[in-house]
Design a protein around this motif. Structure first.
Motif, PDB file in Angstrom:
ATOM      1  N   ALA A   1       6.230 -36.372   6.770  1.00 18.62           N
ATOM      2  CA  ALA A   1       6.309 -35.577   7.997  1.00 18.62           C
ATOM      3  C   ALA A   1       7.760 -35.493   8.432  1.00 18.62           C
ATOM      4  O   ALA A   1       8.426 -36.529   8.577  1.00 18.62           O
ATOM      5  CB  ALA A   1       5.461 -36.197   9.106  1.00 18.62           C
ATOM      6  N   CYS A   2       8.266 -34.265   8.610  1.00 16.96           N
ATOM      7  CA  CYS A   2       9.578 -34.057   9.212  1.00 16.96           C
ATOM      8  C   CYS A   2       9.364 -33.756  10.684  1.00 16.96           C
ATOM      9  O   CYS A   2       8.554 -32.880  11.031  1.00 16.96           O
ATOM     10  CB  CYS A   2      10.326 -32.909   8.536  1.00 16.96           C
ATOM     11  N   LEU A   3      10.082 -34.455  11.552  1.00 12.75           N
ATOM     12  CA  LEU A   3       9.848 -34.349  12.990  1.00 12.75           C
ATOM     13  C   LEU A   3      11.002 -33.704  13.741  1.00 12.75           C
ATOM     14  O   LEU A   3      11.005 -33.695  14.968  1.00 12.75           O
ATOM     15  CB  LEU A   3       9.572 -35.742  13.567  1.00 12.75           C
ATOM     16  N   ASP A   4      11.970 -33.150  13.035  1.00 16.84           N
ATOM     17  CA  ASP A   4      13.069 -32.431  13.695  1.00 16.84           C
ATOM     18  C   ASP A   4      12.701 -30.954  13.775  1.00 16.84           C
ATOM     19  O   ASP A   4      12.749 -30.240  12.772  1.00 16.84           O
ATOM     20  CB  ASP A   4      14.365 -32.618  12.907  1.00 16.84           C
ATOM     21  N   TYR A   5      12.368 -30.503  14.986  1.00 16.56           N
ATOM     22  CA  TYR A   5      12.029 -29.104  15.198  1.00 16.56           C
ATOM     23  C   TYR A   5      12.972 -28.469  16.215  1.00 16.56           C
ATOM     24  O   TYR A   5      12.564 -27.724  17.093  1.00 16.56           O
ATOM     25  CB  TYR A   5      10.554 -28.961  15.588  1.00 16.56           C
ATOM     26  N   SER A   6      14.265 -28.778  16.060  1.00 12.39           N
ATOM     27  CA  SER A   6      15.335 -28.045  16.740  1.00 12.39           C
ATOM     28  C   SER A   6      15.178 -28.048  18.255  1.00 12.39           C
ATOM     29  O   SER A   6      15.332 -27.009  18.910  1.00 12.39           O
ATOM     30  CB  SER A   6      15.393 -26.603  16.207  1.00 12.39           C
ATOM     31  N   ALA A   7      14.883 -29.213  18.831  1.00 17.42           N
ATOM     32  CA  ALA A   7      14.679 -29.284  20.274  1.00 17.42           C
ATOM     33  C   ALA A   7      15.876 -28.736  21.046  1.00 17.42           C
ATOM     34  O   ALA A   7      15.720 -27.951  21.986  1.00 17.42           O
ATOM     35  CB  ALA A   7      14.408 -30.730  20.687  1.00 17.42           C
ATOM     36  N   VAL A   8      17.097 -29.129  20.645  1.00 18.67           N
ATOM     37  CA  VAL A   8      18.272 -28.727  21.401  1.00 18.67           C
ATOM     38  C   VAL A   8      18.613 -27.255  21.196  1.00 18.67           C
ATOM     39  O   VAL A   8      19.440 -26.696  21.919  1.00 18.67           O
ATOM     40  CB  VAL A   8      19.467 -29.639  21.043  1.00 18.67           C
ATOM     41  N   LYS A   9      17.965 -26.610  20.223  1.00 17.51           N
ATOM     42  CA  LYS A   9      18.110 -25.158  20.041  1.00 17.51           C
ATOM     43  C   LYS A   9      16.938 -24.421  20.674  1.00 17.51           C
ATOM     44  O   LYS A   9      16.537 -23.343  20.233  1.00 17.51           O
ATOM     45  CB  LYS A   9      18.180 -24.819  18.552  1.00 17.51           C
ATOM     46  N   PHE A  10      16.350 -25.011  21.712  1.00 16.07           N
ATOM     47  CA  PHE A  10      15.208 -24.438  22.423  1.00 16.07           C
ATOM     48  C   PHE A  10      13.985 -24.324  21.514  1.00 16.07           C
ATOM     49  O   PHE A  10      13.226 -23.361  21.593  1.00 16.07           O
ATOM     50  CB  PHE A  10      15.573 -23.089  23.047  1.00 16.07           C
ATOM     51  N   GLY A  11      13.818 -25.328  20.678  1.00 16.59           N
ATOM     52  CA  GLY A  11      12.637 -25.414  19.829  1.00 16.59           C
ATOM     53  C   GLY A  11      11.616 -26.361  20.423  1.00 16.59           C
ATOM     54  O   GLY A  11      11.230 -26.217  21.585  1.00 16.59           O
TER      55      GLY A  11
END
Length: 328
Positions: A279-289
């Protein structure tokens, strides 16, 4: 204990992190987010880029120090350590990580937000030095970018718990050392260079001369079989065949291995599993993801229905606002 909640790259989205923890059932008591039956695991990259970096670090650090969470080091924590560490004289430069325009830009928000809190920043760097590069539990594994068994075995010989010392950090800037290979692979993953003269102009404003490749394809043949980043390859390069040397650079994490949780790769859209045990858990939160967690409760075959997330809208007024947490 019911299980663990693994949380992807926060990148300074501190209020969003608080909102995600609350959605997961954690409640703040005594300045620490706690859950009666679960623990959190942060996948690194707490800092840089976002609006509430100090808040993100404080939430995670207090949870770790109180036994409510674990954490692994991301490339941004490593970058900060090297950026702020003076280099030995024989390296011929002032800092382990050079203060180039690119490097200055990456860490700018972090330094700006800690500018009026220099003692707190030094203490934060000291805490970063204590963060392990990987975690291996009886039934699952955690690393920021890439699980390379050979390098982890080599690291364990001198650093069994994955926590390294200042000497190892200093060695990590020399490309011919084990320290360099360990930090590069575990926190940055596999990068394959683009052909001479070919560049990727990323959405974050950086120009890149390589692309991020994943490490779970069983028999990859082309660049398109292993690329793992939001930016497309230019000039129809997805069909380019992998060379023998490129094949040799790709470790393989097979389906027979324990579940593995990673961050780092700037995924987009609805969270999905790249394989049944990763599982990859980086979904670009700081890029408004999305700031994403996976609720692991003992399963060997991962389940996409166990993803939980908070979206990060562009509109400031509609961003998640849990009760204000005062840490000063």
């Amino acid at each position: 204990m019911e299980g663990y909640d693994l949380i992807g790259d926060v990148h300074g989205c501190g209020a969003t992190l608080a909102a995600l923890l609350e959605r997961l059932g954690y409640r703040q008591r005594g300045g620490v987010y706690r859950h009666p039956r679960r623990r959190a695991i942060f996948l690194g990259d707490l800092i840089d880029r976002g609006p509430r970096i100090r808040l993100a670090v404080t939430i995670a650090r207090r949870m770790v120090e109180e036994g409510e969470a674990h954490i692994v080091m991301g490339n941004h924590e490593y970058n900060a350590l090297a950026y702020c560490q003076r280099a030995p004289h024989h390296l011929g430069r002032e800092w382990l990580r050079e203060h180039s325009p690119r490097h200055n830009r990456i860490i700018k928000e972090t330094l700006d937000q800690y500018r009026d809190h220099p003692v707190e920043w030094e203490d934060t760097l000291a805490w970063f030095r204590e963060i392990p590069l990987f975690l291996e539990f009886p039934a699952f594994r955690v690393v920021h970018a890439c699980w390379d068994q050979g390098l982890i075995d080599a690291l364990r010989r001198d650093y069994p718990d994955g926590r390294v010392d200042e000497a190892f950090l200093q060695q990590s800037v020399a490309p011919n050392t084990l320290a360099y290979r360990v930090f590069d692979r575990l926190t940055r993953g596999v990068h394959l260079p683009l052909p001479k003269g070919v560049k990727i102009h990323s959405g974050d404003g950086f120009t890149r001369h390589s692309f991020r490749a994943h490490f779970w394809a069983r028999e990859p043949r082309t660049w398109g079989d292993v690329i793992f980043q939001p930016d497309n390859l230019p000039d129809a390069l997805e069909g380019r065949e992998l060379s023998t040397d490129e094949h040799a650079r790709l470790p393989h994490y097979g389906l027979d291995q324990p579940p593995l949780f990673i961050g780092h790769y700037w995924c987009e859209g609805i969270p999905a599993l790249p394989t049944a045990n990763i599982a990859c858990l980086d979904y670009s939160a700081v890029k408004f993801g999305r700031l994403v967690a996976y609720r692991w409760s003992g399963e060997r075959r991962l389940d996409a229905d166990r993803f939980v997330w908070v979206r990060v809208p562009r509109d400031e007024a509609s961003r998640p606002r849990p009760w204000e947490i005062e840490f000063d």
